[in-house]
Scaffold this motif. Structure first.
Motif, PDB file in Angstrom:
ATOM      1  N   HIS A  48       0.802  -1.230   0.000  1.00  0.00           N
ATOM      2  CA  HIS A  48       0.000   0.000   0.000  1.00  0.00           C
ATOM      3  C   HIS A  48       0.833   1.279   0.000  1.00  0.00           C
ATOM      4  CE1 HIS A  48      -3.456  -2.518   0.629  1.00  0.00           C
ATOM      5  NE2 HIS A  48      -2.897  -3.035   1.699  1.00  0.00           N
ATOM      6  N   ARG A  49       2.018   1.233  -0.573  1.00  0.00           N
ATOM      7  CA  ARG A  49       2.849   2.430  -0.677  1.00  0.00           C
ATOM      8  C   ARG A  49       3.565   2.414  -2.020  1.00  0.00           C
ATOM      9  NH1 ARG A  49       4.681   4.996   4.097  1.00  0.00           N
ATOM     10  NH2 ARG A  49       5.449   6.483   2.580  1.00  0.00           N
ATOM     11  N   ARG A  50       3.674   3.570  -2.628  1.00  0.00           N
ATOM     12  CA  ARG A  50       4.349   3.667  -3.911  1.00  0.00           C
ATOM     13  C   ARG A  50       5.860   3.538  -3.787  1.00  0.00           C
ATOM     14  NH1 ARG A  50       1.958   7.817  -7.861  1.00  0.00           N
ATOM     15  NH2 ARG A  50       0.441   6.164  -7.848  1.00  0.00           N
ATOM     16  N   ILE A  51       6.429   3.868  -2.644  1.00  0.00           N
ATOM     17  CA  ILE A  51       7.873   3.775  -2.456  1.00  0.00           C
ATOM     18  C   ILE A  51       8.357   2.337  -2.613  1.00  0.00           C
ATOM     19  CG2 ILE A  51       7.748   3.586   0.063  1.00  0.00           C
ATOM     20  CD1 ILE A  51      10.468   5.435  -1.860  1.00  0.00           C
ATOM     21  N   TYR A  52       7.551   1.381  -2.205  1.00  0.00           N
ATOM     22  CA  TYR A  52       7.935  -0.016  -2.347  1.00  0.00           C
ATOM     23  C   TYR A  52       7.866  -0.462  -3.807  1.00  0.00           C
ATOM     24  CZ  TYR A  52       7.605   0.100   2.678  1.00  0.00           C
ATOM     25  OH  TYR A  52       7.788   0.429   3.991  1.00  0.00           O
ATOM     26  N   LYS A  53       6.985   0.151  -4.574  1.00  0.00           N
ATOM     27  CA  LYS A  53       6.961  -0.114  -6.005  1.00  0.00           C
ATOM     28  C   LYS A  53       8.227   0.428  -6.657  1.00  0.00           C
ATOM     29  CE  LYS A  53       2.943   0.635  -8.049  1.00  0.00           C
ATOM     30  NZ  LYS A  53       1.624   1.222  -8.373  1.00  0.00           N
ATOM     31  N   TRP A  54       8.692   1.588  -6.216  1.00  0.00           N
ATOM     32  CA  TRP A  54       9.952   2.145  -6.726  1.00  0.00           C
ATOM     33  C   TRP A  54      11.119   1.226  -6.397  1.00  0.00           C
ATOM     34  CZ3 TRP A  54      10.930   5.440 -10.329  1.00  0.00           C
ATOM     35  CH2 TRP A  54      10.046   6.469 -10.610  1.00  0.00           C
ATOM     36  N   ILE A  55      11.132   0.704  -5.192  1.00  0.00           N
ATOM     37  CA  ILE A  55      12.219  -0.184  -4.778  1.00  0.00           C
ATOM     38  C   ILE A  55      12.214  -1.462  -5.610  1.00  0.00           C
ATOM     39  CG2 ILE A  55      13.082  -1.560  -2.846  1.00  0.00           C
ATOM     40  CD1 ILE A  55      11.962   0.719  -1.033  1.00  0.00           C
ATOM     41  N   ALA A  56      11.034  -2.022  -5.855  1.00  0.00           N
ATOM     42  CA  ALA A  56      10.942  -3.226  -6.688  1.00  0.00           C
ATOM     43  C   ALA A  56      11.386  -2.930  -8.124  1.00  0.00           C
ATOM     44  CB  ALA A  56       9.515  -3.769  -6.673  1.00  0.00           C
ATOM     45  N   ALA A  57      11.006  -1.768  -8.638  1.00  0.00           N
ATOM     46  CA  ALA A  57      11.420  -1.397  -9.996  1.00  0.00           C
ATOM     47  C   ALA A  57      12.934  -1.203 -10.066  1.00  0.00           C
ATOM     48  CB  ALA A  57      10.698  -0.131 -10.433  1.00  0.00           C
ATOM     49  N   LEU A  58      13.522  -0.622  -9.049  1.00  0.00           N
ATOM     50  CA  LEU A  58      14.976  -0.455  -9.031  1.00  0.00           C
ATOM     51  C   LEU A  58      15.686  -1.802  -8.944  1.00  0.00           C
ATOM     52  CD1 LEU A  58      15.432   2.709  -6.819  1.00  0.00           C
ATOM     53  CD2 LEU A  58      15.697   2.506  -9.289  1.00  0.00           C
ATOM     54  N   GLY A  59      15.128  -2.746  -8.203  1.00  0.00           N
ATOM     55  CA  GLY A  59      15.686  -4.097  -8.162  1.00  0.00           C
ATOM     56  C   GLY A  59      15.605  -4.766  -9.521  1.00  0.00           C
ATOM     57  N   THR A  94       7.711  -0.249 -18.988  1.00  0.00           N
ATOM     58  CA  THR A  94       6.630  -0.963 -18.316  1.00  0.00           C
ATOM     59  C   THR A  94       6.820  -0.939 -16.805  1.00  0.00           C
ATOM     60  OG1 THR A  94       6.380  -2.398 -20.230  1.00  0.00           O
ATOM     61  CG2 THR A  94       5.449  -3.175 -18.161  1.00  0.00           C
ATOM     62  N   ALA A  95       8.054  -1.073 -16.345  1.00  0.00           N
ATOM     63  CA  ALA A  95       8.322  -0.999 -14.902  1.00  0.00           C
ATOM     64  C   ALA A  95       7.960   0.384 -14.365  1.00  0.00           C
ATOM     65  CB  ALA A  95       9.784  -1.327 -14.628  1.00  0.00           C
ATOM     66  N   LEU A  96       8.293   1.415 -15.116  1.00  0.00           N
ATOM     67  CA  LEU A  96       7.939   2.772 -14.676  1.00  0.00           C
ATOM     68  C   LEU A  96       6.433   3.018 -14.751  1.00  0.00           C
ATOM     69  CD1 LEU A  96      10.850   4.785 -16.310  1.00  0.00           C
ATOM     70  CD2 LEU A  96      10.610   4.042 -13.932  1.00  0.00           C
ATOM     71  N   ALA A  97       5.769   2.406 -15.719  1.00  0.00           N
ATOM     72  CA  ALA A  97       4.309   2.522 -15.785  1.00  0.00           C
ATOM     73  C   ALA A  97       3.652   1.793 -14.623  1.00  0.00           C
ATOM     74  CB  ALA A  97       3.804   1.960 -17.111  1.00  0.00           C
ATOM     75  N   ALA A  98       4.230   0.681 -14.204  1.00  0.00           N
ATOM     76  CA  ALA A  98       3.682  -0.045 -13.059  1.00  0.00           C
ATOM     77  C   ALA A  98       3.849   0.772 -11.777  1.00  0.00           C
ATOM     78  CB  ALA A  98       4.369  -1.399 -12.907  1.00  0.00           C
ATOM     79  N   VAL A  99       4.935   1.511 -11.670  1.00  0.00           N
ATOM     80  CA  VAL A  99       5.128   2.383 -10.508  1.00  0.00           C
ATOM     81  C   VAL A  99       4.109   3.516 -10.537  1.00  0.00           C
ATOM     82  CG1 VAL A  99       6.719   4.025  -9.431  1.00  0.00           C
ATOM     83  CG2 VAL A  99       7.551   1.811 -10.209  1.00  0.00           C
ATOM     84  N   ALA A 100       3.856   4.051 -11.711  1.00  0.00           N
ATOM     85  CA  ALA A 100       2.936   5.180 -11.823  1.00  0.00           C
ATOM     86  C   ALA A 100       1.474   4.780 -11.686  1.00  0.00           C
ATOM     87  CB  ALA A 100       3.129   5.872 -13.172  1.00  0.00           C
ATOM     88  N   ALA A 101       1.160   3.492 -11.833  1.00  0.00           N
ATOM     89  CA  ALA A 101      -0.230   3.033 -11.735  1.00  0.00           C
ATOM     90  C   ALA A 101      -0.739   3.221 -10.305  1.00  0.00           C
ATOM     91  CB  ALA A 101      -0.325   1.554 -12.123  1.00  0.00           C
ATOM     92  N   ARG A 102      -2.014   3.476 -10.214  1.00  0.00           N
ATOM     93  CA  ARG A 102      -2.619   3.674  -8.890  1.00  0.00           C
ATOM     94  C   ARG A 102      -2.564   2.395  -8.076  1.00  0.00           C
ATOM     95  NH1 ARG A 102      -5.296   8.051  -7.619  1.00  0.00           N
ATOM     96  NH2 ARG A 102      -6.813   6.960  -6.343  1.00  0.00           N
ATOM     97  N   ILE A 103      -2.442   2.568  -6.791  1.00  0.00           N
ATOM     98  CA  ILE A 103      -2.348   1.426  -5.878  1.00  0.00           C
ATOM     99  C   ILE A 103      -3.700   0.888  -5.617  1.00  0.00           C
ATOM    100  CG2 ILE A 103      -1.732   0.691  -3.578  1.00  0.00           C
ATOM    101  CD1 ILE A 103       0.283   2.985  -3.534  1.00  0.00           C
TER     102      ILE A 103
END
Length: 103
Positions: A48-59, A94-103
């Motif tokens: 439930h946080r976008r920061i964790y999506k950023w971390i997954a995308a960076l991984g 696609t990874a950046l689009a997944a980060v930008a998608a609503r939670i």
């Protein structure tokens, strides 16, 4: 702990995308890119946080970049052909689009 789980989840989906993208060329890269989006989106749904999506995308990006650089034995996992370039470019978008998608 959520930081580490997100990083490992993104890295694992990157490993699967690298290993999958050369199998049955058009289908493998599409499956790898779809897996990328779904896995990063699921990290956001789970924590439930976008920061964790950023971390997954960076991984994911770290694994893909390492796979596209020559190793010690001059091996290359993501080659500079059409399929490898599609994984690098479309997969990153696609990874950046997944980060930008609503939670």
């Amino acid at each position: 702990m959520r930081f580490l789980i997100s990083l490992l989840w993104g890295g694992a989906s990157g490993i699967v995308a690298v290993l999958l993208h050369q199998s049955l060329p058009p289908v493998g890269v599409i499956a790898g890119i779809a897996l990328t989006y779904i896995s990063i989106w699921l990290v956001g749904r789970n924590f439930h946080r976008r920061i964790y999506k950023w971390i997954a995308a960076l991984g994911w990006i770290a694994v893909i970049l390492r796979a596209s650089i020559f190793g010690v034995g001059e091996e290359l996992l993501v080659q500079a052909d059409g399929v490898g370039s599609a994984l690098l470019m479309i997969g990153t978008l696609t990874a950046l689009a997944a980060v930008a998608a609503r939670i």
